[in-house]
Design an enzyme around this catalytic site. Structure first.
Site, mmCIF file in Angstrom:
data_model
loop_
_atom_site.group_PDB
_atom_site.id
_atom_site.type_symbol
_atom_site.label_atom_id
_atom_site.label_comp_id
_atom_site.label_asym_id
_atom_site.label_seq_id
_atom_site.Cartn_x
_atom_site.Cartn_y
_atom_site.Cartn_z
ATOM 1 N N HIS A 201 4.028 1.300 2.323
ATOM 2 C CA HIS A 201 5.216 0.622 1.793
ATOM 3 C C HIS A 201 5.886 1.476 0.714
ATOM 4 C CE1 HIS A 201 2.717 -3.063 2.933
ATOM 5 N NE2 HIS A 201 3.827 -3.247 3.624
ATOM 6 N N HIS B 232 0.868 -1.182 0.000
ATOM 7 C CA HIS B 232 0.000 0.000 0.000
ATOM 8 C C HIS B 232 0.903 1.231 0.000
ATOM 9 C CE1 HIS B 232 1.076 0.097 4.200
ATOM 10 N NE2 HIS B 232 0.559 -1.117 4.389
ATOM 11 N N ARG C 212 -3.102 -5.637 6.810
ATOM 12 C CA ARG C 212 -4.174 -6.361 7.507
ATOM 13 C C ARG C 212 -5.519 -5.639 7.387
ATOM 14 N NH1 ARG C 212 0.304 -7.555 10.789
ATOM 15 N NH2 ARG C 212 0.642 -9.793 11.092
ATOM 16 N N SER D 266 -2.348 -0.452 6.571
ATOM 17 C CA SER D 266 -1.780 -1.739 6.978
ATOM 18 C C SER D 266 -2.306 -2.801 6.023
ATOM 19 C CB SER D 266 -2.227 -2.074 8.407
ATOM 20 O OG SER D 266 -2.011 -3.438 8.684
ATOM 21 N N GLY E 278 9.093 1.449 8.703
ATOM 22 C CA GLY E 278 8.001 2.358 9.032
ATOM 23 C C GLY E 278 7.839 2.550 10.531
ATOM 24 N N GLN F 120 9.303 -2.557 16.418
ATOM 25 C CA GLN F 120 10.175 -3.227 15.443
ATOM 26 C C GLN F 120 11.350 -2.312 15.068
ATOM 27 O OE1 GLN F 120 8.920 -5.830 12.000
ATOM 28 N NE2 GLN F 120 9.012 -3.895 10.936
HETATM 29 P P1 AMP Z 1 5.049 -5.178 6.445
HETATM 30 O O1 AMP Z 1 4.851 -5.544 5.025
HETATM 31 O O2 AMP Z 1 3.786 -4.965 7.211
HETATM 32 O O3 AMP Z 1 6.043 -6.074 7.143
HETATM 33 O O4 AMP Z 1 5.723 -3.732 6.427
HETATM 34 C C1 AMP Z 1 6.913 -3.501 5.720
HETATM 35 C C2 AMP Z 1 7.436 -2.149 6.122
HETATM 36 O O5 AMP Z 1 6.461 -1.154 5.795
HETATM 37 C C3 AMP Z 1 7.682 -2.045 7.635
HETATM 38 O O6 AMP Z 1 8.876 -1.307 7.855
HETATM 39 C C4 AMP Z 1 6.469 -1.288 8.108
HETATM 40 O O7 AMP Z 1 6.680 -0.552 9.304
HETATM 41 C C5 AMP Z 1 6.213 -0.358 6.938
HETATM 42 N N1 AMP Z 1 4.831 0.114 6.962
HETATM 43 C C6 AMP Z 1 3.708 -0.621 7.128
HETATM 44 N N2 AMP Z 1 2.618 0.166 7.155
HETATM 45 C C7 AMP Z 1 3.069 1.446 7.011
HETATM 46 C C8 AMP Z 1 2.429 2.729 6.973
HETATM 47 N N3 AMP Z 1 1.108 2.854 7.091
HETATM 48 N N4 AMP Z 1 3.203 3.819 6.815
HETATM 49 C C9 AMP Z 1 4.554 3.701 6.688
HETATM 50 N N5 AMP Z 1 5.220 2.524 6.725
HETATM 51 C C10 AMP Z 1 4.489 1.411 6.884
#
Ligand code: AMP
Length: 283
Positions: free
Chosen positions: A37, A34, A188, A186, A148, A154
């Site tokens: 990312h 999204h 999710r 997110s 993020g 994390q």
């Molecule tokens: P994930 O795919 O959920 O493991 O996230 C991959 C990276 O994208 C991680 O560093 C997350 O913190 C970041 N991320 C997820 N959601 C957001 C958001 N809404 N804004 C900025 N970064 C994000």
């Protein structure tokens, strides 16, 4: 955009780029991409010659089997978004490629940073995160990495990993991207119905309300209790935590000290989807 599924092929490709003097930025993700990312990818593209994104749903960081099995996978749409954003390389490994024969991972103990909150509620989660991030850092050998703030704890864990094992890597923490109504983006969220999404907005409303009240001198515990009463009483919600924490330690705080940095953090089930969000008290 180059797509690699094989570690050796990616390493070979990146070695060539490094030999040409190109700096490498790396953005690890679990896909279902999204704008959050993509904001990390854009930051990396701005600051580095070459940007690598990985998409891998890492089984060892899921403490909940159902969460793993229902994690959204939208690879065709992801590839299109990465192409449109200008990402240079997508690394798309299999579990066999990342873990060979064993899913056993080492125990990580960074004290309260790994033990509190997500560490306590999702046993083994950070062991899995550190295991996969270490492997990915070793393979991509990046100059800079992008994570993020949405996953604040994390970020602290990765800061510690970089400090202790990858001191040459520059860590970048990128602001949380939100829907116009405030809901933190997110992957999710895709599992929420549209009614549940409307309700989930209240997590960010509660955070922003509490931030404003505390910054205007409101008592911390009472303000958080009020925010729960105003925003989080819907029967779809099951709150796991909503606290003010010290950003160095992930310890709960009940008073403010100008020397420290603080964040308000929240984790809440909305129906059967677990959501987390946070706001920094001061920038
Ligand atoms: P994930 O795919 O959920 O493991 O996230 C991959 C990276 O994208 C991680 O560093 C997350 O913190 C970041 N991320 C997820 N959601 C957001 C958001 N809404 N804004 C900025 N970064 C994000």
């Amino acid at each position: 955009m180059f797509v690699f599924k094989n570690i050796n092929h990616l390493e070979h490709h990146l070695n060539k780029k490094r030999a040409e003097g190109q700096s490498i930025g790396f953005v690890p993700t679990m896909g279902a991409l999204h704008q959050g990312h993509l904001s990390l990818i854009k930051k990396s593209l701005e600051a580095n010659h070459y940007t690598v994104c990985s998409i891998y749903v890492n089984p060892t960081q899921f403490n909940n089997k159902k969460d793993f099995e229902t994690y959204p996978q939208t690879i065709d749409a992801d590839v299109k978004l990465l192409l449109d954003t200008g990402c240079n390389v997508l690394f798309l490994p299999s579990t066999n490629e990342m873990y060979a024969s064993s899913l056993d991972v080492a125990e990580i103990n960074y004290g309260s940073i790994t033990n509190n909150y997500e560490g306590a509620l999702r046993p083994g989660h950070f062991n899995g995160v550190v295991a996969i991030v270490k492997k990915l850092f070793t393979i991509t050998n990046p100059d800079a990495v992008y994570f993020g703030q949405k996953d604040l704890q994390q970020c602290l864990v990765i800061n510690k990993l970089i400090e202790t094992e990858f001191p040459k890597i520059k860590m970048n923490i990128v602001d949380t991207i939100r829907e116009t109504n405030g809901l933190a983006m997110s992957s999710r969220n895709m599992r929420l119905t549209s009614t549940q999404k409307d309700i989930a907005v209240n997590l960010s409303k509660a955070l922003f309300y509490a931030k404003q009240e505390i910054l205007s001198g409101g008592p911390i515990d009472q303000t958080i209790e009020n925010a729960k009463l105003i925003f989080l009483m819907d029967s779809n919600f099951r709150l796991e935590y909503f606290d003010l924490i010290n950003m160095e330690t992930m310890e709960k705080e009940t008073t403010l000290n100008t020397k420290n940095k603080y964040a308000l953090i929240i984790a809440c089930w909305c129906a059967d989807v677990r959501l987390i969000d946070n706001v920094l008290l001061t920038e």
